[in-house]
Design a protein around this motif. Structure first.
Motif, PDB file in Angstrom:
ATOM      1  N   MET A 135       0.850  -1.199   0.000  1.00 22.98           N
ATOM      2  CA  MET A 135       0.000   0.000   0.000  1.00 22.98           C
ATOM      3  C   MET A 135       0.887   1.250   0.000  1.00 22.98           C
ATOM      4  N   THR A 136       0.554   2.204  -0.849  1.00 21.58           N
ATOM      5  CA  THR A 136       1.315   3.448  -0.930  1.00 21.58           C
ATOM      6  C   THR A 136       0.919   4.393   0.196  1.00 21.58           C
ATOM      7  N   ALA A 137       1.914   4.944   0.887  1.00 22.20           N
ATOM      8  CA  ALA A 137       1.631   5.855   1.993  1.00 22.20           C
ATOM      9  C   ALA A 137       1.007   7.142   1.476  1.00 22.20           C
ATOM     10  N   ALA A 138       0.113   7.713   2.280  1.00 20.54           N
ATOM     11  CA  ALA A 138      -0.511   8.977   1.904  1.00 20.54           C
ATOM     12  C   ALA A 138       0.540  10.074   1.865  1.00 20.54           C
ATOM     13  N   PRO A 139       0.448  11.014   0.929  1.00 22.20           N
ATOM     14  CA  PRO A 139       1.439  12.082   0.848  1.00 22.20           C
ATOM     15  C   PRO A 139       1.422  12.946   2.109  1.00 22.20           C
ATOM     16  N   MET A 140       2.597  13.395   2.507  1.00 23.64           N
ATOM     17  CA  MET A 140       2.728  14.247   3.683  1.00 23.64           C
ATOM     18  C   MET A 140       2.312  15.662   3.324  1.00 23.64           C
ATOM     19  N   THR A 141       1.382  16.240   4.073  1.00 22.68           N
ATOM     20  CA  THR A 141       0.938  17.617   3.824  1.00 22.68           C
ATOM     21  C   THR A 141       0.728  18.334   5.147  1.00 22.68           C
ATOM     22  N   THR A 142       0.799  19.652   5.086  1.00 25.62           N
ATOM     23  CA  THR A 142       0.523  20.501   6.237  1.00 25.62           C
ATOM     24  C   THR A 142      -0.767  21.268   5.995  1.00 25.62           C
ATOM     25  N   ASP A 143      -1.730  21.134   6.894  1.00 29.99           N
ATOM     26  CA  ASP A 143      -2.989  21.866   6.797  1.00 29.99           C
ATOM     27  C   ASP A 143      -2.726  23.319   7.198  1.00 29.99           C
ATOM     28  N   GLU A 144      -2.927  24.248   6.263  1.00 28.62           N
ATOM     29  CA  GLU A 144      -2.587  25.661   6.469  1.00 28.62           C
ATOM     30  C   GLU A 144      -3.776  26.405   7.072  1.00 28.62           C
ATOM     31  N   LEU A 145      -3.888  26.382   8.386  1.00 28.34           N
ATOM     32  CA  LEU A 145      -5.044  26.960   9.072  1.00 28.34           C
ATOM     33  C   LEU A 145      -5.133  28.469   8.880  1.00 28.34           C
ATOM     34  N   PHE A 146      -4.011  29.133   8.679  1.00 25.94           N
ATOM     35  CA  PHE A 146      -3.981  30.588   8.544  1.00 25.94           C
ATOM     36  C   PHE A 146      -4.653  31.064   7.261  1.00 25.94           C
ATOM     37  N   ARG A 147      -4.824  30.173   6.279  1.00 23.78           N
ATOM     38  CA  ARG A 147      -5.449  30.591   5.017  1.00 23.78           C
ATOM     39  C   ARG A 147      -6.902  30.997   5.227  1.00 23.78           C
ATOM     40  N   ASP A 148      -7.597  30.300   6.107  1.00 25.64           N
ATOM     41  CA  ASP A 148      -9.012  30.590   6.331  1.00 25.64           C
ATOM     42  C   ASP A 148      -9.270  31.407   7.587  1.00 25.64           C
ATOM     43  N   ASP A 149      -8.316  31.443   8.518  1.00 22.86           N
ATOM     44  CA  ASP A 149      -8.514  32.222   9.744  1.00 22.86           C
ATOM     45  C   ASP A 149      -7.174  32.759  10.217  1.00 22.86           C
ATOM     46  N   ALA A 150      -6.879  33.997   9.821  1.00 19.16           N
ATOM     47  CA  ALA A 150      -5.604  34.621  10.185  1.00 19.16           C
ATOM     48  C   ALA A 150      -5.587  35.108  11.628  1.00 19.16           C
ATOM     49  N   THR A 151      -6.717  34.986  12.360  1.00 14.19           N
ATOM     50  CA  THR A 151      -6.755  35.418  13.761  1.00 14.19           C
ATOM     51  C   THR A 151      -6.289  34.320  14.705  1.00 14.19           C
ATOM     52  N   LEU A 152      -6.148  33.093  14.210  1.00 15.19           N
ATOM     53  CA  LEU A 152      -5.682  31.997  15.059  1.00 15.19           C
ATOM     54  C   LEU A 152      -4.225  32.234  15.456  1.00 15.19           C
ATOM     55  N   LEU A 153      -3.952  32.196  16.749  1.00 15.82           N
ATOM     56  CA  LEU A 153      -2.598  32.417  17.232  1.00 15.82           C
ATOM     57  C   LEU A 153      -1.919  31.118  17.644  1.00 15.82           C
ATOM     58  N   GLN A 154      -2.710  30.045  17.840  1.00 20.86           N
ATOM     59  CA  GLN A 154      -2.103  28.778  18.199  1.00 20.86           C
ATOM     60  C   GLN A 154      -3.003  27.618  17.799  1.00 20.86           C
ATOM     61  N   CYS A 155      -2.408  26.437  17.737  1.00 16.37           N
ATOM     62  CA  CYS A 155      -3.151  25.219  17.448  1.00 16.37           C
ATOM     63  C   CYS A 155      -2.370  24.034  17.970  1.00 16.37           C
ATOM     64  N   THR A 156      -3.041  22.933  18.207  1.00 15.85           N
ATOM     65  CA  THR A 156      -2.351  21.691  18.521  1.00 15.85           C
ATOM     66  C   THR A 156      -1.999  21.018  17.205  1.00 15.85           C
ATOM     67  N   ALA A 157      -0.892  20.295  17.201  1.00 17.39           N
ATOM     68  CA  ALA A 157      -0.429  19.666  15.967  1.00 17.39           C
ATOM     69  C   ALA A 157       0.414  18.448  16.292  1.00 17.39           C
ATOM     70  N   THR A 158       0.650  17.641  15.271  1.00 14.94           N
ATOM     71  CA  THR A 158       1.484  16.450  15.386  1.00 14.94           C
ATOM     72  C   THR A 158       2.703  16.600  14.495  1.00 14.94           C
ATOM     73  N   VAL A 159       3.867  16.286  15.029  1.00 15.27           N
ATOM     74  CA  VAL A 159       5.098  16.350  14.246  1.00 15.27           C
ATOM     75  C   VAL A 159       5.087  15.240  13.192  1.00 15.27           C
ATOM     76  N   LEU A 160       5.335  15.619  11.944  1.00 16.51           N
ATOM     77  CA  LEU A 160       5.429  14.651  10.851  1.00 16.51           C
ATOM     78  C   LEU A 160       6.878  14.296  10.536  1.00 16.51           C
ATOM     79  N   ALA A 161       7.762  15.284  10.658  1.00 21.66           N
ATOM     80  CA  ALA A 161       9.171  15.058  10.327  1.00 21.66           C
ATOM     81  C   ALA A 161      10.028  16.154  10.935  1.00 21.66           C
ATOM     82  N   VAL A 162      11.300  15.818  11.173  1.00 22.19           N
ATOM     83  CA  VAL A 162      12.306  16.784  11.606  1.00 22.19           C
ATOM     84  C   VAL A 162      13.518  16.566  10.710  1.00 22.19           C
TER      85      VAL A 162
END
Length: 250
Positions: A1-28
């Motif tokens: 099975m092919t792994a799903a492509p890695m992407t970052t959901d860009e929350l600032f595109r729809d709401d520039a007032t957001l100052l923080q969010c919880t997230a999961t590290v995908l890579a370093v």
């Protein structure tokens, strides 16, 4: 099975007032820290990237000094850590809170919206721009002279008129049918997604833009033209600054 492509959901595109969010590290990696979602705006469209902090529930944290689109992982964003940051505890799957520098973001939003007001006052194509927390500049493709006081007065009027500022999405076909919406000669709207984000200042300006903005021109506050330069026979540079330099973010 092919792994799903890695992407970052860009929350600032729809709401520039957001100052923080919880997230999961995908890579370093060498480019920075990649998250599955973020409120951090990456350098692009002339606007500087956000800075801030990633913090775990146990108190460990990493200072983020810049944000960039990842060059080797399309669709992701690299959060650039401070040079001396300890990243040993960051692993894929680690949960963090991503929090931006609110003062820096507010300065970017004020200046970016102010540049759109400037575009409304100077009806010529733009062939360069830079938006930072300390200043903004636009390079207009034109030969006529510009006057600092006239432009400062014009910006103040549009700010005082309190025009609503909002974004919406249009199809690429709609953009093709209205080529005059594109004012920039140096930065073209991204293609291939089927839609384009446009920024509308009610009754003042409408053009493609992916940056962060204030919700009303009144929120731009006191912005002045600090310099006008003749960069070439067909380029006039206009530099904007805040009228209250003591409150300028560091």
């Amino acid at each position: 099975m092919t792994a799903a492509p890695m992407t970052t959901d860009e929350l600032f595109r729809d709401d520039a007032t957001l100052l923080q969010c919880t997230a999961t590290v995908l890579a370093v990696d060498d480019a920075g820290i990649v998250l599955d979602r973020t409120v951090f705006y990456p350098l692009g469209g002339g606007q500087a990237g956000d800075a801030g902090r990633l913090q775990a529930d146990d108190g460990r944290s990493v200072a983020i000094v810049d944000t960039r689109k990842h060059k080797e992982r399309p669709g992701t964003i690299a959060h650039v850590p401070a040079p001396d940051a300890d990243l040993s505890w960051l692993r894929p799957g680690q949960r963090v809170t991503a929090q931006i520098d609110a003062a820096r973001r507010a300065a970017h939003a004020r200046f970016h919206t102010a540049t759109h007001l400037l575009c409304a006052l100077v009806p010529h194509p733009v062939d360069g721009c830079s938006i930072t927390a300390g200043y903004a500049r636009l390079d207009f493709h034109m030969s006529e002279p510009l006057d600092k006081d006239t432009l400062t007065t014009g910006i103040a009027r549009l700010v005082a008129e309190a025009h609503p500022v909002r974004h919406r999405w249009i199809s690429e076909d709609e953009l093709d049918a209205n080529p005059g919406l594109v004012r920039s000669m140096s930065v073209q709207p991204p293609r291939g997604l089927g839609r384009v984000r446009v920024l509308e200042i009610e009754g003042v300006d409408l053009q493609p833009c992916g940056g962060t903005h204030v919700a009303n021109t009144a929120d731009v506050g006191p912005v002045i033209v600090t310099k006008i330069e003749k960069k070439s026979a067909m380029t006039r540079r206009v530099v904007l600054g805040f009228a209250e330099p003591a409150a300028r973010p560091g």
